[in-house]
Design a protein around this motif. Structure first.
Motif, PDB file in Angstrom:
ATOM      1  N   TRP A 164       0.959  -1.344   0.085  1.00  0.00           N
ATOM      2  CA  TRP A 164       0.069   0.074  -0.089  1.00  0.00           C
ATOM      3  C   TRP A 164       0.809   1.097  -0.027  1.00  0.00           C
ATOM      4  N   LEU A 165       1.883   1.232   0.931  1.00  0.00           N
ATOM      5  CA  LEU A 165       3.123   2.355   0.992  1.00  0.00           C
ATOM      6  C   LEU A 165       3.602   2.700  -0.496  1.00  0.00           C
ATOM      7  N   LEU A 166       3.909   1.616  -0.991  1.00  0.00           N
ATOM      8  CA  LEU A 166       4.494   1.635  -2.311  1.00  0.00           C
ATOM      9  C   LEU A 166       3.506   2.114  -3.291  1.00  0.00           C
ATOM     10  N   GLY A 167       2.411   1.912  -3.196  1.00  0.00           N
ATOM     11  CA  GLY A 167       1.286   2.438  -4.164  1.00  0.00           C
ATOM     12  C   GLY A 167       1.235   3.942  -3.811  1.00  0.00           C
ATOM     13  N   GLU A 168       1.471   4.491  -2.492  1.00  0.00           N
ATOM     14  CA  GLU A 168       1.251   5.766  -2.377  1.00  0.00           C
ATOM     15  C   GLU A 168       2.478   6.529  -3.006  1.00  0.00           C
ATOM     16  N   ALA A 169       3.526   5.984  -2.986  1.00  0.00           N
ATOM     17  CA  ALA A 169       4.927   6.705  -3.313  1.00  0.00           C
ATOM     18  C   ALA A 169       4.901   6.566  -4.846  1.00  0.00           C
ATOM     19  N   ILE A 170       4.124   5.392  -5.663  1.00  0.00           N
ATOM     20  CA  ILE A 170       4.110   5.654  -6.956  1.00  0.00           C
ATOM     21  C   ILE A 170       3.166   6.933  -7.209  1.00  0.00           C
ATOM     22  N   ARG A 171       2.124   6.873  -6.554  1.00  0.00           N
ATOM     23  CA  ARG A 171       1.131   8.184  -6.877  1.00  0.00           C
ATOM     24  C   ARG A 171       2.010   9.545  -6.809  1.00  0.00           C
ATOM     25  N   ARG A 172       2.976   9.638  -5.790  1.00  0.00           N
ATOM     26  CA  ARG A 172       3.675  10.982  -5.676  1.00  0.00           C
ATOM     27  C   ARG A 172       4.525  11.061  -7.010  1.00  0.00           C
ATOM     28  N   ALA A 173       5.261  10.003  -7.251  1.00  0.00           N
ATOM     29  CA  ALA A 173       6.258   9.936  -8.225  1.00  0.00           C
ATOM     30  C   ALA A 173       5.489  10.284  -9.662  1.00  0.00           C
ATOM     31  N   VAL A 174       4.339   9.606 -10.070  1.00  0.00           N
ATOM     32  CA  VAL A 174       3.461  10.021 -11.223  1.00  0.00           C
ATOM     33  C   VAL A 174       3.096  11.595 -11.137  1.00  0.00           C
ATOM     34  N   GLU A 175       2.700  12.035 -10.069  1.00  0.00           N
ATOM     35  CA  GLU A 175       2.242  13.437 -10.075  1.00  0.00           C
ATOM     36  C   GLU A 175       3.405  14.442 -10.167  1.00  0.00           C
ATOM     37  N   SER A 176       4.653  14.057  -9.852  1.00  0.00           N
ATOM     38  CA  SER A 176       5.914  15.022 -10.155  1.00  0.00           C
ATOM     39  C   SER A 176       6.426  14.971 -11.445  1.00  0.00           C
ATOM     40  N   TYR A 177       5.896  13.972 -12.247  1.00  0.00           N
ATOM     41  CA  TYR A 177       6.502  13.945 -13.473  1.00  0.00           C
ATOM     42  C   TYR A 177       5.743  15.101 -14.542  1.00  0.00           C
ATOM     43  N   PRO A 178       6.425  15.997 -15.202  1.00  0.00           N
ATOM     44  CA  PRO A 178       6.162  17.068 -15.728  1.00  0.00           C
ATOM     45  C   PRO A 178       5.229  17.054 -17.006  1.00  0.00           C
ATOM     46  N   GLU A 179       5.149  16.046 -17.743  1.00  0.00           N
ATOM     47  CA  GLU A 179       4.562  15.414 -19.087  1.00  0.00           C
ATOM     48  C   GLU A 179       3.136  15.219 -18.642  1.00  0.00           C
ATOM     49  N   ASP A 180       2.184  15.707 -19.563  1.00  0.00           N
ATOM     50  CA  ASP A 180       0.653  15.479 -19.211  1.00  0.00           C
ATOM     51  C   ASP A 180       0.429  14.229 -19.801  1.00  0.00           C
ATOM     52  N   LEU A 181       0.308  13.244 -19.053  1.00  0.00           N
ATOM     53  CA  LEU A 181       0.274  11.600 -19.282  1.00  0.00           C
ATOM     54  C   LEU A 181      -1.152  11.227 -18.344  1.00  0.00           C
ATOM     55  N   ASN A 182      -1.890  10.387 -19.097  1.00  0.00           N
ATOM     56  CA  ASN A 182      -3.121   9.751 -18.587  1.00  0.00           C
ATOM     57  C   ASN A 182      -2.574   8.456 -18.109  1.00  0.00           C
ATOM     58  N   VAL A 183      -2.351   8.111 -16.761  1.00  0.00           N
ATOM     59  CA  VAL A 183      -1.611   7.127 -16.136  1.00  0.00           C
ATOM     60  C   VAL A 183      -2.917   6.083 -15.386  1.00  0.00           C
ATOM     61  N   GLN A 184      -2.818   4.884 -15.738  1.00  0.00           N
ATOM     62  CA  GLN A 184      -3.485   3.866 -15.002  1.00  0.00           C
ATOM     63  C   GLN A 184      -2.600   2.821 -14.111  1.00  0.00           C
ATOM     64  N   ILE A 185      -3.138   2.314 -13.153  1.00  0.00           N
ATOM     65  CA  ILE A 185      -2.403   1.366 -12.556  1.00  0.00           C
ATOM     66  C   ILE A 185      -3.078   0.156 -12.304  1.00  0.00           C
ATOM     67  N   TRP A 186      -2.558  -1.148 -12.695  1.00  0.00           N
ATOM     68  CA  TRP A 186      -3.486  -2.263 -12.464  1.00  0.00           C
ATOM     69  C   TRP A 186      -2.686  -3.219 -11.286  1.00  0.00           C
ATOM     70  N   GLY A 187      -3.425  -3.779 -10.461  1.00  0.00           N
ATOM     71  CA  GLY A 187      -3.117  -4.963  -9.756  1.00  0.00           C
ATOM     72  C   GLY A 187      -3.593  -6.059 -10.354  1.00  0.00           C
ATOM     73  N   THR A 188      -2.719  -6.960 -10.090  1.00  0.00           N
ATOM     74  CA  THR A 188      -3.079  -8.388 -10.806  1.00  0.00           C
ATOM     75  C   THR A 188      -2.816  -9.544  -9.814  1.00  0.00           C
ATOM     76  N   GLY A 189      -3.381 -10.552 -10.287  1.00  0.00           N
ATOM     77  CA  GLY A 189      -3.030 -11.950  -9.431  1.00  0.00           C
ATOM     78  C   GLY A 189      -4.544 -12.323  -8.736  1.00  0.00           C
ATOM     79  N   GLY A 190      -4.138 -13.533  -8.152  1.00  0.00           N
ATOM     80  CA  GLY A 190      -5.392 -14.065  -7.244  1.00  0.00           C
ATOM     81  C   GLY A 190      -6.567 -14.450  -8.315  1.00  0.00           C
ATOM     82  N   MET A 191      -7.777 -14.538  -7.612  1.00  0.00           N
ATOM     83  CA  MET A 191      -7.864 -14.352  -6.139  1.00  0.00           C
ATOM     84  C   MET A 191      -7.656 -15.536  -5.569  1.00  0.00           C
ATOM     85  N   SER A 192      -8.429 -16.220  -4.332  1.00  0.00           N
ATOM     86  CA  SER A 192      -7.847 -17.109  -3.690  1.00  0.00           C
ATOM     87  C   SER A 192      -7.859 -18.587  -4.757  1.00  0.00           C
ATOM     88  N   HIS A 193      -6.759 -19.343  -4.282  1.00  0.00           N
ATOM     89  CA  HIS A 193      -6.453 -20.544  -5.172  1.00  0.00           C
ATOM     90  C   HIS A 193      -5.294 -21.146  -4.383  1.00  0.00           C
TER      91      HIS A 193
END
Length: 280
Positions: A164-193
């Motif tokens: 979760w903390l890494l995700g927060e840090a990724i958000r800060r990193a993306v928002e500090s990038y000067p180019e106007d980009l539409n960024v999505q983040i995907w989390g994959t894997g699971g579910m129970s198995h």
């Protein structure tokens, strides 16, 4: 500035890639699985993301027991589909976004996350199956991808809170990038198995759906789930769901649910899928 506009959670079951590659997505068995992604396929056409940060785990394709990075970020220009024992999937090469990738890597390391930087690697079903679920069979993927590989195969694996903390840090990193980009983040894997042992075939639908409930709104209770609970309640491979928490952490304090899908079974697991947007 660049911005994270949405988060997607999805299973990355290899059988789904086989169904796409062999044209079986409308067979009786697969129809209820793939129908849950139709909304997302139409939605993403309108969203037109420039870059996807795709959080996944490698399945002994790029890494093995000799090299086990906890968090690895791809900064290369191109990634080929991996040969997982039966030849590479016949899907397009994944095109990277090196400038943003290096910016995120630098920001995360200065934010005290010890990232492994990967300039060249092949990517397996953990990354290519989610792309197939969202984009079908294009001649070229319509978006650039920054792979972010997480060790959820060999213990010790990172905690949900650290993800979760890494995700927060990724958000800060993306928002500090000067180019106007539409960024999505995907989390994959699971579910129970669970793939082996006396509990092979374990699926815990109640737990899976409670977990997805916890991704919506302002709750952050999922970040405190201990490893032993994942193992006990979701099987030995259910720990992959910590990767969804990187996605959730990157969306900020509150999320809005756009779409949700859950189906049992697919192969020997449950299919989970969710689309969220940050509430700003």
């Amino acid at each position: 500035m660049a911005r994270i506009t949405a988060g997607v959670g999805s299973s990355h079951i290899p059988l789904l890639g086989v169904a796409v590659d062999q044209g079986k997505t409308t067979d009786d068995y697969f129809t209820p699985i793939f129908s849950g992604y139709e909304w997302t396929k139409e939605w993403i056409k309108g969203e037109k993301p420039d870059v996807i940060i795709l959080v996944y785990n490698d399945h002994a394709s790029a890494f093995d027991a000799n090299i086990i990075p906890t968090f690895a970020i791809g900064t290369g220009e191109r990634y080929k589909p991996a040969d997982e024992g039966w030849g590479p999937r016949e899907v397009p090469d994944v095109i990277g976004e090196p400038d943003l990738g290096w910016h995120i890597a630098q920001s995360l390391i200065l934010d005290e996350f010890d990232m492994t930087i990967i300039n060249e690697m092949d990517v397996d079903h953990g990354l290519t199956v989610p792309l197939s679920m969202m984009f079908g069979q294009p001649e070229a993927w319509p978006v650039k991808v920054i792979p972010l590989a997480v060790n959820v195969v060999t213990y010790p694996v990172p905690t949900g809170n650290r993800c979760w903390l890494l995700g927060e840090a990724i958000r800060r990193a993306v928002e500090s990038y000067p180019e106007d980009l539409n960024v999505q983040i995907w989390g994959t894997g699971g579910m129970s198995h669970q793939l082996q042992g006396p509990r092979a075939g374990l699926i815990n639908a109640d737990w899976d759906n409670t977990f997805m409930d916890g991704l919506v709104g302002t709750s952050d209770k999922n970040r405190t789930i201990p490893h032993i609970e994942y193992l006990r309640e979701t099987g030995s491979e259910g720990i992959e769901m910590v990767m969804w928490l990187i996605m959730r952490g990157a969306l900020g304090a509150e999320t809005r649910l756009l779409h949700r899908h859950y189906h049992v079974p697919c192969s020997n697991t449950a299919v989970g899928h969710i689309v969220l947007e940050p509430v700003t």
